[in-house]
Design an enzyme around this catalytic site. Structure first.
Site, PDB file in Angstrom:
ATOM      1  N   LYS A 154     -94.957  13.809   3.460  1.00 53.01           N
ATOM      2  CA  LYS A 154     -95.833  12.686   3.771  1.00 53.01           C
ATOM      3  C   LYS A 154     -96.147  12.693   5.266  1.00 53.01           C
ATOM      4  CE  LYS A 154     -94.474   8.731   5.083  1.00 53.01           C
ATOM      5  NZ  LYS A 154     -93.699   8.324   6.295  1.00 53.01           N
ATOM      6  N   LYS A 167     -83.876   8.783  -3.463  1.00 53.22           N
ATOM      7  CA  LYS A 167     -82.678   7.954  -3.237  1.00 53.22           C
ATOM      8  C   LYS A 167     -82.056   7.612  -4.587  1.00 53.22           C
ATOM      9  CE  LYS A 167     -84.412   5.867   1.035  1.00 53.22           C
ATOM     10  NZ  LYS A 167     -83.526   6.224   2.114  1.00 53.22           N
ATOM     11  N   HIS A 184     -93.783   4.668   0.483  1.00 49.51           N
ATOM     12  CA  HIS A 184     -92.452   4.233   0.029  1.00 49.51           C
ATOM     13  C   HIS A 184     -92.480   2.901  -0.735  1.00 49.51           C
ATOM     14  CE1 HIS A 184     -91.322   7.473   2.495  1.00 49.51           C
ATOM     15  NE2 HIS A 184     -91.161   6.835   3.634  1.00 49.51           N
ATOM     16  N   LYS A 221     -90.550  -2.624  11.739  1.00 46.27           N
ATOM     17  CA  LYS A 221     -89.598  -2.019  12.668  1.00 46.27           C
ATOM     18  C   LYS A 221     -89.049  -3.117  13.568  1.00 46.27           C
ATOM     19  CE  LYS A 221     -91.167   2.744  12.549  1.00 46.27           C
ATOM     20  NZ  LYS A 221     -90.122   3.339  11.724  1.00 46.27           N
TER      21      LYS A 221
HETATM   22  C1  BG6 Z   1     -90.236   7.637   7.023  1.00 47.57           C
HETATM   23  C2  BG6 Z   1     -91.085   6.915   8.028  1.00 47.57           C
HETATM   24  O1  BG6 Z   1     -91.032   8.129   5.974  1.00 47.57           O
HETATM   25  O2  BG6 Z   1     -89.281   6.728   6.478  1.00 47.57           O
HETATM   26  C3  BG6 Z   1     -90.216   6.330   9.120  1.00 47.57           C
HETATM   27  O3  BG6 Z   1     -92.021   7.836   8.594  1.00 47.57           O
HETATM   28  C4  BG6 Z   1     -89.135   5.469   8.541  1.00 47.57           C
HETATM   29  O4  BG6 Z   1     -91.003   5.574  10.049  1.00 47.57           O
HETATM   30  C5  BG6 Z   1     -88.385   6.208   7.442  1.00 47.57           C
HETATM   31  O5  BG6 Z   1     -88.242   5.142   9.591  1.00 47.57           O
HETATM   32  C6  BG6 Z   1     -87.439   5.283   6.708  1.00 47.57           C
HETATM   33  O6  BG6 Z   1     -86.671   6.035   5.812  1.00 47.57           O
HETATM   34  P1  BG6 Z   1     -85.185   5.601   5.445  1.00 47.57           P
HETATM   35  O7  BG6 Z   1     -84.763   6.582   4.408  1.00 47.57           O
HETATM   36  O8  BG6 Z   1     -84.384   5.678   6.703  1.00 47.57           O
HETATM   37  O9  BG6 Z   1     -85.294   4.196   4.927  1.00 47.57           O
END
Ligand code: BG6
Length: 514
Positions: A167, A201, A259, A361
C-alpha cells in the site's frame, strides 16, 4: 489462512512450496523491520521449504556478502532475543542474494533474470517466483511492466509467478484504476496480491472466526440488535521521518482508504458460500464496500471530519511538536492527521445502523478497537433501584485488535445483596492468556499464504476500487475547500471536538479505549 499452530519443523506438508522471493526495496525500512523478521519467524516455525531463496534488489551498490552483513547487523533490533537462533539465521542468510540496480532500468531486470536462472540451476526452486514490491508506490507499475518485458511473469502448470504490491494502492480512484490496468498487462488477476497488513493481524482474522464459527453470534449481528458500531485506530506516534510520503497522503489515504475499510468489511460482510475459496470471501467484502452510501458534497461537510495535531505534552511532561513544526513539514500544511466519519450501509442487515470510524496520529494511546454497541433491553425493569436513569448501560462487545488482543463483553449484573442494584461487568477473553504469544510482525501469514497461492487475505482489484469510490467524494471536497481551523487538536488528546458532533443522540458517543 494460516492458523497460529505449533509446527513440527520436519512436517513437509505444511511447508510453503520451494520458491525464490525477490524483494524490490531490499534496503528499505519495510524490508528491515517487517519482511526479513517475518521470513525468520516462518523459518523458525518450520513453514518455509529449505529450498526458499531470497534476492534483494536495491539502489545501494552492494554485493551479496555486504548485503548479508548489513541485514545481520540490523536483525537483532527487530527480533525478540529470546527466539533468535544464530545458526538458523546463518542458514537463512546463506540463501540471500543481492542485486544492485535502478528499478526503472531495463538492464536491472536482464541481470535479475540471469541471477534467478543461476539460482534455479544450482538449487531446486521449481521455478516459483514471488516478487515483492516493498518500494515507494511510484515504482509499482514500472516494476510489474519491466518484469513482464523480461519474461519473468509467465506461469506454467508447475511454476507460479506472483507479485505482492504494498500500500498505498494509488492515490485516488483514477490512479488506482490505472495501476490495476498496468499490473494486468503483465500479470493476471490471480497472480496479483495487494497487501493490507491489517488483514494479516491475527485478531482481524479472528473476527471472521468469531462471527462464523459460533452459533450464538451471527443471529444477533444485525440492525435488530445492534445500535451502532465504532472503529478506532489510534496511534500515539506522530509523522516520524515520513514527511514526504505523509504530506501527500494524509490520514484519509494512509489509513481510512485501506486499513479501516478492510476492518469494516470483515465486520459487516455476509457469510461467503465457502471459506476455502478466496474469491468467495473477497467478493463478499467488495459487495459490502459497494453498499456503503456515497456522500454528497453537503454530507462530506457534515459526516467527514478532519483534524491536524497541534503541540502538546506526554503524561510525563515531554513536549510534543505540532505537525506543522515537524521535520520537513510545510509550515502551512493542510494535511490531515486525523479523520472521523459516519457511514451508513444500504443493506438489509445493516439498515439504519451508523458506523463511526476514526483514526489519528498523536492520540493518547496506540490502540485499535471495534466497539459493537447493542440496543437497550426493551423494557426497563428494576425501576425502583434505577429510578434516576432512563436506561441501563447498553451491552457492548469490544474487539481489541491491538494491543492486549482479545474480546470483551460488557453486560449488566446484579450486585450481591438485598437491594436490587445492577452494575456493569466484563467477560474478558485475552489472546495471550489463552494461546500465548507467537512472534509476529503481521506479515508472516501474508507471505506464507502468498507462497501457497491463497489470496483470501489480499485485496482484489474490485475491492480496492470500491474503497476508493467511498473516499473519493471526500477527497474532492477537501481539496476544493482547504481547512481553515488547522491545527485543531492538541497532541495527546482524542482529536478535534467537532468529531463528537457526528453522534446525533446523547446516548451515543466515542468510546475511548481504556
Ligand atoms: C501503515 C501506515 O500502513 O500503518 C502508518 O502507513 C501507520 O502511518 C501504520 O502508522 C499502522 O500500523 P500498525 O500495524 O502499527 O497499527
Amino acid at each position: 489462512m494460516t492458523a497460529a499452530i505449533e509446527i513440527n519443523q520436519d512436517d513437509e506438508h505444511v511447508k510453503a512450496p520451494k520458491s525464490i522471493i525477490i524483494i524490490f526495496g531490499a534496503t528499505g525500512d519495510l524490508t528491515k523491520r517487517k519482511l526479513i523478521p517475518a521470513l525468520y519467524h516462518l523459518v523458525l516455525q518450520g513453514l518455509l521449504s529449505s529450498h526458499t531463496y531470497m534476492i534483494g534488489v536495491g539502489k545501494p551498490e552492494l554485493d551479496s556478502d555486504a548485503y548479508r552483513e548489513r541485514i545481520s547487523s540490523e536483525i537483532e533490533n527487530f527480533i525478540d532475543p529470546d527466539i533468535f537462533n544464530p545458526d538458523l539465521w546463518q542458514k537463512q542468510i546463506s540463501k540471500a542474494h543481492y542485486l544492485s540496480g535502478n528499478f526503472k532500468d531495463e538492464n536491472t531486470y536482464i541481470r535479475l533474470k540471469a541471477l534467478i536462472e543461476e539460482i534455479d540451476n544450482l538449487s531446486e526452486t521449481n521455478d516459483n517466483y514471488l516478487f515483492y514490491c516493498a518500494t515507494p508506490p511510484s515504482y509499482f507499475g514500472e516494476i510489474a511492466t519491466q518484469l513482464g518485458k523480461a519474461g519473468l511473469t509467465k506461469e506454467s502448470q508447475e511454476a507460479a509467478r506472483r507479485i505482492i504490491v504494498e500500500k498505498p494502492f494509488g492515490t485516488d480512484l483514477a490512479s488506482a484504476h490505472q495501476l490495476n490496468k498496468t499490473l494486468h498487462k503483465s500479470f493476471k488477476e490471480h497472480q496479483i496480491y495487494r497487501i493490507d497488513h491489517y488483514l494479516g493481524k491475527e485478531t482481524v482474522q479472528n473476527i471472521m472466526a468469531y462471527r462464523f464459527g459460533n452459533g450464538t453470534i451471527e443471529p444477533i449481528w444485525n440492525h435488530r440488535y445492534i445500535d451502532h458500531i465504532q472503529i478506532t485506530v489510534a496511534e500515539s506516534l506522530g509523522v516520524e521521518n515520513r514527511a514526504s510520503y505523509y504530506e501527500e497522503a494524509g490520514a484519509m489515504r494512509d489509513m481510512i482508504a485501506n486499513h479501516l475499510l478492510a476492518l469494516l468489511s470483515v465486520i459487516t460482510m455476509e457469510p461467503p458460500h465457502s471459506f476455502d475459496d478466496a474469491d468467495a470471501i473477497r467478493d463478499e467484502q467488495t459487495k459490502i464496500l459497494s453498499s456503503i452510501q456515497k456522500y454528497s458534497p453537503e454530507e462530506v461537510l457534515k459526516y467527514a471530519i478532519r483534524g491536524q495535531y497541534d503541540e502538546g505534552a506526554t503524561e510525563s511532561g515531554e513536549n510534543l511538536l505540532a505537525y506543522r513544526d515537524e521535520k520537513n513539514i510545510d509550515k502551512y500544511s493542510s494535511t490531515e492527521t486525523y479523520v472521523a466519519m459516519k457511514l451508513m450501509i444500504d443493506s438489509w442487515r445493516w439498515s439504519g445502523v451508523p458506523f463511526y470510524l476514526r483514526t489519528g496520529k498523536r492520540m493518547p494511546a496506540r490502540c485499535t478497537e471495534v466497539v459493537i454497541q447493542y440496543k437497550y433491553a426493551p423494557s426497563l425493569m428494576f425501576q425502583k433501584s434505577m429510578d434516576k436513569v432512563k436506561h441501563l448501560p447498553a451491552n457492548k462487545l469490544i474487539l481489541r485488535i491491538q494491543p492486549n488482543e482479545g474480546i470483551c463483553l460488557e453486560f449488566n449484573a446484579k450486585k450481591p445483596g438485598t437491594l436490587q442494584e445492577l452494575s456493569t461487568v466484563n467477560m474478558d477473553f485475552q489472546y495471550s492468556e489463552h494461546f500465548g504469544n507467537a512472534p509476529s510482525t503481521g506479515y508472516e501469514t501474508l507471505i506464507y499464504d502468498c507462497l501457497c497461492g491463497d489470496a483470501t487475505l489480499f485485496k482484489s482489484a474490485d475491492n480496492i476500487e470500491a474503497g476508493w469510490e467511498i473516499v473519493q467524494p471526500i477527497l474532492d471536497i477537501w481539496e476544493a475547500l482547504p481547512p481553515r481551523n488547522f491545527p485543531n487538536y492538541r497532541s495527546n488528546t482524542w482529536g478535534p471536538e467537532e468529531a463528537d458532533k457526528l453522534f446525533d443522540r446523547n446516548d451515543r458517543c466515542w468510546q475511548n479505549p481504556q
